[in-house]
Design an enzyme around this catalytic site. Structure first.
Site, mmCIF file in Angstrom:
data_model
loop_
_atom_site.group_PDB
_atom_site.id
_atom_site.type_symbol
_atom_site.label_atom_id
_atom_site.label_comp_id
_atom_site.label_asym_id
_atom_site.label_seq_id
_atom_site.Cartn_x
_atom_site.Cartn_y
_atom_site.Cartn_z
ATOM 1 N N GLU A 177 0.855 -1.195 0.000
ATOM 2 C CA GLU A 177 0.000 0.000 0.000
ATOM 3 C C GLU A 177 0.892 1.248 0.000
ATOM 4 O O GLU A 177 0.481 2.327 -0.389
ATOM 5 C CB GLU A 177 -0.903 0.028 1.238
ATOM 6 C CG GLU A 177 -1.629 -1.288 1.526
ATOM 7 C CD GLU A 177 -2.830 -1.518 0.620
ATOM 8 O OE1 GLU A 177 -3.212 -0.588 -0.110
ATOM 9 O OE2 GLU A 177 -3.374 -2.645 0.642
ATOM 10 N N LYS A 477 15.044 16.842 -28.049
ATOM 11 C CA LYS A 477 14.418 17.471 -26.879
ATOM 12 C C LYS A 477 13.151 16.673 -26.586
ATOM 13 O O LYS A 477 12.214 16.678 -27.386
ATOM 14 C CB LYS A 477 14.087 18.935 -27.195
ATOM 15 C CG LYS A 477 13.386 19.675 -26.067
ATOM 16 C CD LYS A 477 13.199 21.141 -26.477
ATOM 17 C CE LYS A 477 12.370 21.939 -25.505
ATOM 18 N NZ LYS A 477 12.065 23.277 -26.031
ATOM 19 N N TRP A 478 13.156 15.971 -25.469
ATOM 20 C CA TRP A 478 12.075 15.034 -25.107
ATOM 21 C C TRP A 478 11.147 15.754 -24.136
ATOM 22 O O TRP A 478 11.483 15.930 -22.974
ATOM 23 C CB TRP A 478 12.702 13.805 -24.473
ATOM 24 C CG TRP A 478 11.784 12.747 -23.960
ATOM 25 C CD1 TRP A 478 10.618 12.898 -23.278
ATOM 26 C CD2 TRP A 478 11.981 11.331 -24.070
ATOM 27 N NE1 TRP A 478 10.086 11.686 -22.946
ATOM 28 C CE2 TRP A 478 10.898 10.703 -23.422
ATOM 29 C CE3 TRP A 478 12.969 10.530 -24.634
ATOM 30 C CZ2 TRP A 478 10.792 9.318 -23.324
ATOM 31 C CZ3 TRP A 478 12.857 9.157 -24.527
ATOM 32 C CH2 TRP A 478 11.776 8.558 -23.888
ATOM 33 N N ASP A 479 9.978 16.121 -24.622
ATOM 34 C CA ASP A 479 9.072 16.955 -23.821
ATOM 35 C C ASP A 479 7.951 16.119 -23.211
ATOM 36 O O ASP A 479 7.690 14.980 -23.613
ATOM 37 C CB ASP A 479 8.491 18.049 -24.731
ATOM 38 C CG ASP A 479 8.213 19.338 -23.981
ATOM 39 O OD1 ASP A 479 8.049 19.284 -22.750
ATOM 40 O OD2 ASP A 479 8.135 20.395 -24.629
ATOM 41 N N MET A 480 7.256 16.697 -22.257
ATOM 42 C CA MET A 480 6.091 16.058 -21.614
ATOM 43 C C MET A 480 5.225 17.199 -21.099
ATOM 44 O O MET A 480 5.483 17.763 -20.052
ATOM 45 C CB MET A 480 6.594 15.192 -20.464
ATOM 46 C CG MET A 480 5.572 14.245 -19.903
ATOM 47 S SD MET A 480 5.220 14.559 -18.187
ATOM 48 C CE MET A 480 4.116 13.232 -17.818
ATOM 49 N N GLY A 529 7.351 20.952 -20.125
ATOM 50 C CA GLY A 529 6.930 22.349 -20.013
ATOM 51 C C GLY A 529 8.000 23.124 -19.268
ATOM 52 O O GLY A 529 7.727 23.802 -18.289
ATOM 53 N N GLY A 530 9.245 22.957 -19.709
ATOM 54 C CA GLY A 530 10.394 23.488 -18.955
ATOM 55 C C GLY A 530 10.814 22.455 -17.925
ATOM 56 O O GLY A 530 11.019 21.288 -18.230
ATOM 57 N N ASP A 535 14.770 16.004 -12.349
ATOM 58 C CA ASP A 535 15.101 15.186 -11.185
ATOM 59 C C ASP A 535 16.229 14.226 -11.529
ATOM 60 O O ASP A 535 16.591 14.057 -12.698
ATOM 61 C CB ASP A 535 13.858 14.411 -10.720
ATOM 62 C CG ASP A 535 13.260 13.569 -11.837
ATOM 63 O OD1 ASP A 535 13.903 12.588 -12.240
ATOM 64 O OD2 ASP A 535 12.163 13.909 -12.334
ATOM 65 N N GLU A 615 24.176 43.398 -31.683
ATOM 66 C CA GLU A 615 23.846 42.159 -30.949
ATOM 67 C C GLU A 615 24.359 40.935 -31.703
ATOM 68 O O GLU A 615 24.871 39.985 -31.096
ATOM 69 C CB GLU A 615 22.337 42.068 -30.720
ATOM 70 C CG GLU A 615 21.846 43.017 -29.627
ATOM 71 C CD GLU A 615 20.327 43.124 -29.531
ATOM 72 O OE1 GLU A 615 19.850 43.556 -28.474
ATOM 73 O OE2 GLU A 615 19.624 42.799 -30.522
HETATM 74 C C1 GLA Z 1 7.128 22.983 -23.849
HETATM 75 C C2 GLA Z 1 8.607 23.281 -23.852
HETATM 76 C C3 GLA Z 1 8.885 24.451 -24.745
HETATM 77 C C4 GLA Z 1 8.408 24.130 -26.146
HETATM 78 C C5 GLA Z 1 6.935 23.774 -26.116
HETATM 79 C C6 GLA Z 1 6.461 23.269 -27.455
HETATM 80 O O1 GLA Z 1 6.403 23.973 -23.222
HETATM 81 O O2 GLA Z 1 9.071 23.499 -22.570
HETATM 82 O O3 GLA Z 1 10.241 24.768 -24.747
HETATM 83 O O4 GLA Z 1 9.165 23.054 -26.643
HETATM 84 O O5 GLA Z 1 6.672 22.770 -25.175
HETATM 85 O O6 GLA Z 1 5.130 22.937 -27.437
#
Ligand code: GLA
Length: 751
Positions: A177, A477-480, A529-530, A535, A615
């Site tokens: 549990e 870049k592996w996002d979630m 999402g950043g 972790d 720049e």
């Molecule tokens: C997330 C990532 C961003 C970008 C968007 C794309 O928010 O953190 O850097 O890649 O997804 O949808």
């Protein structure tokens, strides 16, 4: 030998360079915790515990005539609920007969050279001779549960890695549990608790509070370690500072829903329990089955928070983050997300790449929007084939053109997600996490794939490995981009639904393990999402993680500072983005933005077309500077010199070469004031007797007409100063006017 057993006192002592951790088997066979703290010689620490009768604290049956012994007050190593201890348990067990509880009794222990790995979870590694492991076997006679507690002792690194393996050694079914990785009791002291909380676009903000009675829970139920809380806490003495005081770190190497409870009990002793979150968790153990818990990295120092951070930085870099990447100079990239979002075509992409190449950037990363028919963020996740309307002829010609410019090519992907409007969802609606009969919660109009289903993991492996085999992709870049709701796996039987959360993360790890093993030369950057899954579990596979979707340099000061308590700079994805910033609308000088992004992996995320000529020229200089400082920044010791609460005007941080030969100070004025005094800070990590000279300096964004920085006025700029003076008396800069001016100062040892 870092692990010693005394048959006489039945104690097992683990020693690292500066710490001691001691266990004892008591007369009933319970495994007690005697000590974790500063290193001590071979004493047995049980003299500290004076058995006393405490009302309402029950006594084990065999000791019922001795009311002074109670599981409720004994310091323990792995406490179990419903057997006499009312504090936060590490283990909650139930049996098929409906009985809760386990009385774990010591069966024996052994000491092995090296570090054991885990079969299903990320595990720290050790070089030959670096580590010894203690395995303690406990068992509960009635249920048949066997528990193996593991302690890997990294002597030189001052880290102890704990985990537990639970096996059903009985004849009938058991249910976990709750099965934490580790529990640690600290009987004395007055402590403060530091946690790293936040939200999307403001992750890992340091928060320190006095530990009061009750249970303080730092946790995530989101299926990811989360933006809101990080699986890392620090307990420190009330008086602890960056440079002094006892600090104990608890870092969980886990990327899913986790829970760290810190309880201050009736007798003012502290228990910290860390592991998988038990919310919606129920794991079936049939006879013979085993369950591994994630690892917890424990570290202790008597010398303050900076030293604790250094221990974690060195440990993660040396024993967790892939060795292939950790010290390797990673390409300075440009990412098109904030420049174009999803609205791009090949021409737009090539225009960015061309300009970036001309400025000396080394890799182009194509972000979200290249696949399916993704014209906004409502569709196509899961359809990882190219959107030919945007990129005619597919990825190959685009990659070839980008490579011809001298740039490497990287790409964004969000493997764990599916859009309702996708071919994948239409073909496999049961691959999404949905509760039968209930419409799922949507988030960014997308759903979460069931990574607990091996068929999903296999499908993703085929798709991504095929992409990597057929295209010249050098970075992923592996996002979630959402958290988990409607957690129900259509691939698991009814009685195993409580396993879905954890099996999901096992699926993620399995996919990451297979892909990184097969494509070791592809650089993977984690992202949620950043920094929503930042972790030690993810860092085992991916050497860097996009730290935050907030790319505002001034906000990043706080985010990167909070991150630095546990995680090294080499893991922190950081880019220089446009001004005014896309998330906050704040304008900050180009050079200040560079200084902040350089304290990370460094890259750009903007449309180069919108840069001024000046720049554009600075980009080349910034990349050359990043190169020059690379070793110092990525491998140097990181010091937090001044945070948001220290002076209210500026923040500063520093990198020092471990041999004291150089130091790089970075400083950003966050609140310019009229008529204020000099900017004063003390350097750290220098050789007191050596002489240092300011070898390079840059001031960015200072408005000189406001009587700002005039280096000519600073006699001390030219002359060598001793390390002792720089550290004990400090260094002073004149006031700097303007919005967010900054400085970067390189001190070099002269002798
Ligand atoms: C997330 C990532 C961003 C970008 C968007 C794309 O928010 O953190 O850097 O890649 O997804 O949808």
């Amino acid at each position: 030998m870092s692990i010693h057993y005394s048959d006489e006192t039945k104690t097992i002592t683990l020693n690292t360079k500066s710490t001691t951790y001691q266990l004892q088997v008591d007369s009933c066979g319970h495994l007690l915790h005697l000590y974790y703290g500063k290193r001590i010689p071979g004493d047995c620490m049980d003299y500290q515990y004076i058995p006393m009768d405490h009302g309402f604290s029950p006594n084990p049956y065999g000791l019922r005539w001795n009311r002074r012994i109670s599981m409720d007050v004994l310091p323990q190593e792995y406490a179990c609920a419903n057997t006499g201890d009312f504090r936060t348990p590490a283990l909650e067990l139930s049996t098929d007969a409906g009985a809760y509880g386990a009385d774990l009794i010591y069966q024996g222990h052994r000491i092995e050279p090296g570090k054991l790995s885990l079969e299903t979870l990320p595990a720290a590694r050790a070089a030959d001779g670096e580590c010894e492991t203690l395995l303690v076997d406990l068992s509960d006679e009635v249920s048949g549960l066997r528990v193996q507690l593991r302690y890997a002792v990294y002597e030189a690194r001052d880290v102890i890695v704990r985990s537990a393996v639970l096996t059903n050694g009985g004849a009938s079914g058991l249910w976990l549990e709750r099965a934490a990785s580790a529990s640690i009791d600290i009987p004395f002291g007055s402590w403060e608790l530091i946690n790293f909380h936040g939200r999307h676009m403001m992750e890992r903000v340091e928060e320190r509070e006095r530990l009061t009675h009750g249970v303080h829970t730092i946790s995530s139920r989101r299926g990811a370690s989360s933006h809101q809380h990080n699986p890392f806490v620090v307990l420190c003495e009330r008086s602890a500072t960056e440079d002094s005081g006892e600090c104990l770190g608890v870092m969980l190497a886990y990327s899913g829903s986790f829970r760290i409870d810190v309880e201050l009990d009736q007798l003012n002793s502290v228990r910290a329990v860390a592991g998988i979150n038990d919310a919606q968790f129920r794991w079936r153990l049939n006879p013979g089955d085993s369950f591994e818990t994630p690892e917890v990295f424990l570290a202790f120092t008597a010398n303050g928070l900076t030293e604790l951070s250094h221990i974690y930085h060195n440990f993660l870099r040396g024993s967790v983050i892939p060795a292939r990447w950790v010290n390797c100079r990673r390409p300075v990239l440009i990412n098109n997300w904030e420049a174009t979002y999803i609205d791009f075509d090949a021409e737009k992409i090539l225009a960015i790449a061309r300009k970036a190449a001309a400025m000396g950037v080394e890799m182009f990363v194509l972000d979200d929007g290249w696949f399916g028919h993704r014209d906004d963020d409502n569709s196509s996740l899961g359809d990882w084939f190219v959107n030919e309307r945007k990129l005619p002829g597919g990825l190959a010609p685009l990659i070839a053109s980008i490579n011809e410019l001298g740039l490497k090519f990287g790409i964004w992907i969000e493997p764990e997600m599916v859009s309702e409007d996708s071919e994948l969802f239409r073909a496999h609606p049961d691959w999404a996490l949905t509760v039968p009969g209930r419409a799922p919660s949507m988030c960014r109009n997308q759903m979460v794939l069931d990574m607990a289903n091996p068929a999903v993991v296999e499908h993703l492996y085929q798709v991504i490995s095929n992409l990597l085999r057929t295209q010249h992709i050098e970075y992923i870049k592996w996002d979630m981009n959402r958290n988990m709701t409607d957690v129900y796996s259509h691939a698991l039987p009814v009685e195993r639904q409580g396993e879905t959360f954890h099996r999901y993360i096992l699926g993620v790890y399995e996919l990451a393990r297979r892909l990184t093993a097969e494509f070791p030369d592809v650089l993977f950057e984690g992202c949620s999402g950043g920094g929503g899954r930042f972790d030690a579990g993810m860092l085992h596979y991916f050497p860097q993680i996009w730290c935050s979707d907030d790319s505002d340099a001034i906000e990043r000061l706080e985010i990167q500072r909070g991150t630095s308590f546990g995680y090294p700079v080499s893991a922190v994805g950081a880019h220089l983005s446009a001004s005014p910033n896309e998330q906050t609308g704040r304008a900050a000088p180009f050079g200040t933005r560079a200084i902040v992004a350089m304290s990370g992996t460094f890259g750009y995320e903007l449309d180069p077309d919108k840069l001024t000529d000046e720049e554009k020229d600075s980009v080349r200089e910034q990349i050359a500077r990043f190169d020059r400082y690379y070793d110092l920044i990525q491998r140097g010791d990181y010091y937090r010199l001044a945070g948001p609460d220290d002076n209210g005007r500026f923040q500063a941080w520093q990198f020092a070469a471990p041999d004291g030969s150089q130091a790089l100070v970075n400083l950003v004025v966050t609140h310019t004031r009229a008529n204020f005094g000099g900017i004063h800070f003390r350097l750290k990590g220098l050789e007191p007797n050596a002489m240092y000279k300011l070898a390079e300096h840059r001031f960015e964004g200072c408005r000189t007409e406001f009587e700002s920085l005039r280096m000519d006025d600073m006699a001390h700029c030219a002359q060598p100063i001793s390390g002792a003076s720089l550290m004990y008396a400090g260094y002073t800069l004149p006031r700097m006017g303007g919005d967010y001016p900054s400085a970067q100062l390189l001190f070099v040892r002269q002798n």
